[in-house]
Design a protein around this motif. Structure first.
Motif, mmCIF file in Angstrom:
data_model
loop_
_atom_site.group_PDB
_atom_site.id
_atom_site.type_symbol
_atom_site.label_atom_id
_atom_site.label_comp_id
_atom_site.label_asym_id
_atom_site.label_seq_id
_atom_site.Cartn_x
_atom_site.Cartn_y
_atom_site.Cartn_z
ATOM 1 N N ASP A 2 -18.801 16.743 62.428
ATOM 2 C CA ASP A 2 -18.668 18.105 62.930
ATOM 3 C C ASP A 2 -18.954 19.073 61.783
ATOM 4 O O ASP A 2 -18.323 18.999 60.728
ATOM 5 N N GLU A 3 -19.888 19.985 62.000
ATOM 6 C CA GLU A 3 -20.341 20.869 60.929
ATOM 7 C C GLU A 3 -19.209 21.704 60.325
ATOM 8 O O GLU A 3 -19.081 21.799 59.094
ATOM 9 N N THR A 4 -18.362 22.273 61.159
ATOM 10 C CA THR A 4 -17.266 23.122 60.665
ATOM 11 C C THR A 4 -16.239 22.307 59.892
ATOM 12 O O THR A 4 -15.831 22.686 58.785
ATOM 13 N N ARG A 5 -15.818 21.172 60.465
ATOM 14 C CA ARG A 5 -14.837 20.331 59.759
ATOM 15 C C ARG A 5 -15.414 19.810 58.445
ATOM 16 O O ARG A 5 -14.704 19.728 57.431
ATOM 17 N N ARG A 6 -16.694 19.469 58.464
ATOM 18 C CA ARG A 6 -17.327 18.946 57.247
ATOM 19 C C ARG A 6 -17.355 20.008 56.161
ATOM 20 O O ARG A 6 -17.078 19.714 54.989
ATOM 21 N N GLU A 7 -17.683 21.258 56.505
ATOM 22 C CA GLU A 7 -17.703 22.342 55.518
ATOM 23 C C GLU A 7 -16.319 22.542 54.914
ATOM 24 O O GLU A 7 -16.179 22.702 53.694
ATOM 25 N N GLN A 8 -15.282 22.543 55.746
ATOM 26 C CA GLN A 8 -13.915 22.709 55.250
ATOM 27 C C GLN A 8 -13.539 21.550 54.325
ATOM 28 O O GLN A 8 -12.931 21.749 53.271
ATOM 29 N N TYR A 9 -13.898 20.355 54.748
ATOM 30 C CA TYR A 9 -13.590 19.174 53.943
ATOM 31 C C TYR A 9 -14.322 19.222 52.603
ATOM 32 O O TYR A 9 -13.736 18.942 51.554
ATOM 33 N N ARG A 41 -15.339 21.823 50.956
ATOM 34 C CA ARG A 41 -14.714 22.823 50.085
ATOM 35 C C ARG A 41 -13.453 22.257 49.429
ATOM 36 O O ARG A 41 -13.227 22.421 48.233
#
Length: 199
Positions: A74-81, A83
């Protein structure tokens, strides 16, 4: 929420940080098939793939792999992870933790493998097709004698077959199989994917 120590999902799936969505999916397929708990049911031939791994250990590892796929796919979860992971690298191991709801490992597996499991499981419920043929034939005979009977039986059978096919999900059908049958299906899927070069 799960607030365990920071887990490196890239390491779990053995992929680089730059992995594409397709590479993440392929890595998940490989790891999920290697560690699916149904391959480690005591007494199954396939449990010999890693004799040091118990079924309980396989469940824990299978869950981590599902969590990794859930976050990285998931693009959003991956970005948060990413970071949180970068912050941890900069500030040291105690800098950040990663919190995420645990993924439903069986649901993820069924979603990713549904099309591949379908021909392997192939366990339709042949109940509504014959019933449909009989009732359709009876109604057809009432409305149009012998030609109506034939047409009604054919139509009823086809409609019943559609209902049979939707009577149970592929993973539900898989879940009802015996342990040895499940292990054999997972081994067949692994072989199929490896020989086709897809993992």
């Amino acid at each position: 929420m799960n607030s365990d120590s920071f887990i490196d999902y890239y390491e779990i799936l053995q992929i680089p940080e730059t992995a594409t969505a397709e590479e993440i999916r392929d890595a998940y397929k490989k790891k999920a098939l290697e560690t699916h708990p149904d391959r480690f049911i005591p007494g199954t031939n396939d449990s010999a793939i890693n004799p040091s791994l118990s079924q309980e250990d396989a469940k824990a590892l299978f869950q981590k792999i599902a969590d990794a796929y859930y976050v990285l796919s998931d693009e959003t979860r991956r970005e948060q992870y990413d970071r949180a992971r970068a912050s941890r690298k900069r500030q040291g191991k105690s800098a950040s933790t990663w919190q995420v709801d645990r993924a439903d490992a069986n649901l993820i597996f069924s979603n990713v493998f549904e099309e591949l499991l379908r021909p392997e499981v192939d366990n339709p419920q042949w109940f509504y097709a014959p019933i449909g043929a009989v009732t359709g034939g009876a109604l057809g005979f009432i409305c149009g004698n012998v030609p109506g009977l034939v047409l009604g039986a054919y139509a009823g059978n086809k409609l019943g077959a559609v209902r049979d096919a939707k009577g149970v999900s592929v993973y539900d059908a898989y879940s009802k199989l015996s342990g040895n049958h499940k292990a054999a299906i997972l081994a067949a899927l692994a072989t199929k994917l490896v020989t086709s070069g897809r993992i």
